[in-house]
Design a protein around this motif. Structure first.
Motif, PDB file in Angstrom:
ATOM      1  N   THR A  31    -156.103  30.288 -17.699  1.00 56.31           N
ATOM      2  CA  THR A  31    -156.943  29.626 -16.710  1.00 56.31           C
ATOM      3  C   THR A  31    -156.158  29.527 -15.405  1.00 56.31           C
ATOM      4  N   THR A  32    -156.870  29.564 -14.306  1.00 57.02           N
ATOM      5  CA  THR A  32    -156.227  29.437 -13.007  1.00 57.02           C
ATOM      6  C   THR A  32    -155.876  27.981 -12.744  1.00 57.02           C
ATOM      7  N   GLU A  33    -155.139  27.736 -11.674  1.00 58.05           N
ATOM      8  CA  GLU A  33    -154.783  26.366 -11.320  1.00 58.05           C
ATOM      9  C   GLU A  33    -156.031  25.532 -11.046  1.00 58.05           C
ATOM     10  N   ALA A  34    -157.084  26.210 -10.596  1.00 61.85           N
ATOM     11  CA  ALA A  34    -158.333  25.504 -10.315  1.00 61.85           C
ATOM     12  C   ALA A  34    -159.181  25.300 -11.566  1.00 61.85           C
ATOM     13  N   GLY A  35    -158.700  25.824 -12.724  1.00 61.32           N
ATOM     14  CA  GLY A  35    -159.412  25.621 -13.980  1.00 61.32           C
ATOM     15  C   GLY A  35    -160.408  26.705 -14.322  1.00 61.32           C
ATOM     16  N   TYR A  36    -160.395  27.830 -13.586  1.00 62.51           N
ATOM     17  CA  TYR A  36    -161.325  28.912 -13.864  1.00 62.51           C
ATOM     18  C   TYR A  36    -160.787  29.829 -14.963  1.00 62.51           C
ATOM     19  N   ARG A  37    -161.699  30.439 -15.715  1.00 67.78           N
ATOM     20  CA  ARG A  37    -161.314  31.343 -16.788  1.00 67.78           C
ATOM     21  C   ARG A  37    -160.594  32.561 -16.220  1.00 67.78           C
ATOM     22  N   ASP A  38    -159.548  33.015 -16.942  1.00 67.64           N
ATOM     23  CA  ASP A  38    -158.772  34.176 -16.512  1.00 67.64           C
ATOM     24  C   ASP A  38    -158.618  35.114 -17.710  1.00 67.64           C
ATOM     25  N   TYR A  39    -159.244  36.301 -17.637  1.00 71.78           N
ATOM     26  CA  TYR A  39    -159.278  37.231 -18.765  1.00 71.78           C
ATOM     27  C   TYR A  39    -158.133  38.236 -18.697  1.00 71.78           C
ATOM     28  N   SER A  40    -157.459  38.423 -19.829  1.00 70.96           N
ATOM     29  CA  SER A  40    -156.341  39.355 -19.924  1.00 70.96           C
ATOM     30  C   SER A  40    -156.833  40.729 -20.369  1.00 70.96           C
ATOM     31  N   GLU A  41    -155.908  41.691 -20.407  1.00 73.04           N
ATOM     32  CA  GLU A  41    -156.233  43.027 -20.912  1.00 73.04           C
ATOM     33  C   GLU A  41    -156.635  42.943 -22.379  1.00 73.04           C
ATOM     34  N   ARG A  42    -155.971  42.067 -23.128  1.00 72.24           N
ATOM     35  CA  ARG A  42    -156.317  41.879 -24.538  1.00 72.24           C
ATOM     36  C   ARG A  42    -157.747  41.354 -24.678  1.00 72.24           C
ATOM     37  N   ASN A  43    -158.140  40.448 -23.796  1.00 69.15           N
ATOM     38  CA  ASN A  43    -159.499  39.920 -23.812  1.00 69.15           C
ATOM     39  C   ASN A  43    -160.520  41.026 -23.565  1.00 69.15           C
ATOM     40  N   LEU A  44    -160.196  41.924 -22.630  1.00 66.72           N
ATOM     41  CA  LEU A  44    -161.120  43.020 -22.321  1.00 66.72           C
ATOM     42  C   LEU A  44    -161.266  43.977 -23.495  1.00 66.72           C
ATOM     43  N   GLU A  45    -160.162  44.227 -24.212  1.00 69.21           N
ATOM     44  CA  GLU A  45    -160.231  45.088 -25.391  1.00 69.21           C
ATOM     45  C   GLU A  45    -161.102  44.448 -26.469  1.00 69.21           C
ATOM     46  N   LEU A  46    -160.967  43.130 -26.622  1.00 72.08           N
ATOM     47  CA  LEU A  46    -161.791  42.421 -27.602  1.00 72.08           C
ATOM     48  C   LEU A  46    -163.251  42.442 -27.184  1.00 72.08           C
ATOM     49  N   LEU A  47    -163.506  42.276 -25.901  1.00 70.39           N
ATOM     50  CA  LEU A  47    -164.886  42.318 -25.415  1.00 70.39           C
ATOM     51  C   LEU A  47    -165.515  43.675 -25.689  1.00 70.39           C
ATOM     52  N   GLN A  48    -164.750  44.729 -25.521  1.00 74.79           N
ATOM     53  CA  GLN A  48    -165.272  46.066 -25.835  1.00 74.79           C
ATOM     54  C   GLN A  48    -165.683  46.141 -27.301  1.00 74.79           C
ATOM     55  N   GLN A  49    -164.828  45.608 -28.194  1.00 73.45           N
ATOM     56  CA  GLN A  49    -165.162  45.602 -29.609  1.00 73.45           C
ATOM     57  C   GLN A  49    -166.448  44.824 -29.871  1.00 73.45           C
ATOM     58  N   ILE A  50    -166.562  43.666 -29.242  1.00 70.33           N
ATOM     59  CA  ILE A  50    -167.758  42.840 -29.416  1.00 70.33           C
ATOM     60  C   ILE A  50    -169.006  43.613 -29.024  1.00 70.33           C
ATOM     61  N   LEU A  51    -168.935  44.324 -27.914  1.00 70.16           N
ATOM     62  CA  LEU A  51    -170.100  45.065 -27.424  1.00 70.16           C
ATOM     63  C   LEU A  51    -170.430  46.250 -28.325  1.00 70.16           C
ATOM     64  N   PHE A  52    -169.391  46.887 -28.903  1.00 70.91           N
ATOM     65  CA  PHE A  52    -169.649  47.954 -29.870  1.00 70.91           C
ATOM     66  C   PHE A  52    -170.419  47.389 -31.063  1.00 70.91           C
ATOM     67  N   PHE A  53    -169.955  46.279 -31.601  1.00 68.50           N
ATOM     68  CA  PHE A  53    -170.625  45.669 -32.755  1.00 68.50           C
ATOM     69  C   PHE A  53    -172.054  45.238 -32.401  1.00 68.50           C
ATOM     70  N   ARG A  54    -172.229  44.677 -31.206  1.00 72.22           N
ATOM     71  CA  ARG A  54    -173.579  44.255 -30.796  1.00 72.22           C
ATOM     72  C   ARG A  54    -174.513  45.453 -30.698  1.00 72.22           C
TER      73      ARG A  54
END
Length: 247
Positions: A31-54
């Motif tokens: 998360t950023t200092e302002a409290g916003y979500r911050d996605y890593s490369e690992r998060n993006l790889e997981l998101l790709q998997q999620i979308l494949f399954f969907r």
């Protein structure tokens, strides 16, 4: 990457990404200092998997079970995705050949056998009905099927489908509003009434159905054709509608 950047990259709505975070399916690594979500490369790889399954029709609940399992292997999962997508592609290619041949048949260029006219179709099972029977029992599904059959026999099916699509468009028009707003609740109340023309939905079942709209990728994909994020909005509006009446 910030949530808006991920949304722009993938075409997924910010609201959907927030939902994935809330249910623990895709929790940003930082998360950023302002409290916003911050996605890593690992998060993006997981998101790709999620979308494949969907894309292959898995529910969000099942996807979470798979990707959070200690035995989950990303490379193995990708190989399974490739296998299933190749099967899907083979069926689509056969359907395209059937369409092309049917066009030529209609033009009088070739003659098709009855068997050739139906190559590529797969009606071996109806997953929606099977899942509905598991959730709500045979009696509820049989009653719903009987109502739908009566609509067909009375010649009212097309009018019913037109009314349903028009209501989808009405809901899509207010999907950025608060789900508990007067306009949202008025529209979702019409949805409750319409659904009970083809089934018998209690308020609890109505709320549960809204959750399925989000958990099942097939429902989400069909509903979101009317507007990105509509399935999530309907889930929230249906939950508020039910809870406010159940007390």
């Amino acid at each position: 990457m910030k949530v808006k950047e991920v949304a722009d990259l993938t075409g997924i709505s910010v609201r959907t990404l927030h939902h994935y975070d809330e249910i623990g399916l895709l929790v940003p690594d930082g998360t950023t200092e302002a409290g916003y979500r911050d996605y890593s490369e690992r998060n993006l790889e997981l998101l790709q998997q999620i979308l494949f399954f969907r894309e292959l029709g898995f529910t969000l609940k099942k996807i979470k079970e798979i990707v959070t399992s200690k035995s989950f292997d990303r490379l193995e999962a990708l190989e399974r995705h490739r296998e299933r997508l190749n099967e899907k592609r083979s069926q689509l290619e056969q359907l395209l050949r059937t369409v092309e041949q049917t066009i030529r048949h209609a033009k009088g260029e070739v003659t098709m056998t009855n068997e050739e006219k139906f190559k590529g179709f797969d009606f071996g099972s109806n997953p929606y009905e099977q899942e509905a029977r598991e959730r709500w029992g045979d009696k509820a599904v049989d009653e719903s099927n009987a109502k739908m059959e009566k609509l067909k026999q009375d010649g009212k099916m097309q009018a019913f489908q037109d009314e349903m699509n028009e209501l989808y468009r009405k809901l899509a028009a207010v999907r950025h509003d608060d789900p508990s707003s007067e306009a949202s609740q008025e529209a979702i109340g019409q949805w409750f009434t319409l659904l009970n023309q083809m089934g018998s939905y209690s308020l609890e079942a109505f709320k549960g159905l809204g959750q399925i709209y989000v958990d099942d990728a097939r429902f989400t994909r069909n509903i979101d054709q009317f507007g990105e994020g509509l399935a999530l909005f309907m889930r929230d509006a249906m939950a508020y509608y039910s809870d406010s009446r159940l007390g």
